[in-house]
Scaffold this motif. Structure first.
Motif: not given
Length: 285
Positions: A124-134
């Motif tokens: 929620d609130k626009g919080e986004s994570w893409r750990e696999s990108a790094t």
């Protein structure tokens, strides 16, 4: 019942490795001064930075890593088991390992563990994570045999995958470890529930050192480092997000007691999954 004193370090790691190592050392020495023989630090002890370019500029291979070197020396100097919850280690191919290190009182490296489950989420609130990108995921779990107990290693998001901890418990793990950097949003919702559940369902101690507060890269982590007993009771907690050391005297023998009362590790059964749908006749069995 014999006990062993353990500690979890709550940190607020930033973007400067040297400062993080200094903060880590101060907390380790505090824990040792309180009699801890096992000390665990949080996920990403050595550096916490979201920007990929900055991360790659500041991290070093394990053999050159300032945190890893200092942890080895501290374990030897203070004669304790020192568990670096994780730090970023560069890999071939342009990715990074989120890697834990466990050192013995002689400074020897007992085990490493690379985080298996990647935190790829949209909150929620626009919080986004893409750990696999790094980061590159690990491919195997780890149970380390220490003189006082068998220790299962994990990192942060692994906490949401109970099959990992069940596999460790079946392999003899009596203490589960969850060094973490839970976001404030997910921590407020799920941290206590998940840590206590993993301890209860496996009849194991659980030690979870956490990052806490607002970090230099703008993220907020939940803190609330925990030590939970095999019955799911919280026996030590940092009830805030500030840097801290929490201590508990754990009794590995309590694991056998809990598992004898509720032997779900032994009582588990294999089963099939069937499907049924409204409007379709199900054959009688």
């Amino acid at each position: 019942m014999n006990t062993v004193r353990v500690a979890a370090l709550q940190m607020r790691s930033g973007m400067e490795v040297e400062g993080n190592v200094a903060a880590f050392e101060a907390l380790v020495r505090e824990a040792a001064g309180k009699g801890a023989v096992y000390v665990q630090s949080p996920e990403m002890t050595g550096i916490l930075v979201r920007d990929r370019q900055t991360l790659f500029e500041r991290i070093r291979p394990a053999e050159e890593n300032p945190l890893v070197r200092r942890a080895r020396a501290l374990a030897r100097e203070l004669s304790l088991f020192l568990h670096v919850g994780s730090t970023a280690i560069p890999l071939d191919g342009g990715k990074v390992a989120n890697r834990a290190f466990l050192f013995g009182p002689d400074g020897a490296l007992i085990a490493t563990y690379d985080k298996i489950h990647m935190f790829d989420v949209d909150l929620d609130k626009g919080e986004s994570w893409r750990e696999s990108a790094t980061y590159a995921p690990g491919g195997e779990t780890m149970v380390a045999a220490l003189p006082f107990a068998r220790l299962g290693l994990s990192v942060c998001y692994d906490l949401r995958f109970p099959q990992l901890f069940r596999a460790q418990a079946l392999a003899g793990a009596e203490v589960l470890t969850v060094p973490a950097a839970f976001t404030r949003q997910t921590g407020e919702a799920h941290w206590h529930v998940l840590t206590r559940a993993r301890a209860i369902e496996n009849g194991a101690w659980l030690i979870a050192a956490a990052q806490g507060g607002r970090h230099e890269d703008g993220r907020e982590t939940y803190g609330h480092s925990l030590i939970v007993d095999p019955w799911g009771r919280v026996v030590a907690e940092a009830g805030h997000d500030e840097p801290a050391v929490i201590i508990a005297d754990i009794a590995p023998g309590a694991v056998a007691e809990a598992r004898a009362k509720i032997p779900n590790l032994k009582n588990a059964r294999d089963f099939a999954v069937s499907e049924a749908a409204y409007g379709q006749e199900r054959a009688a069995s």
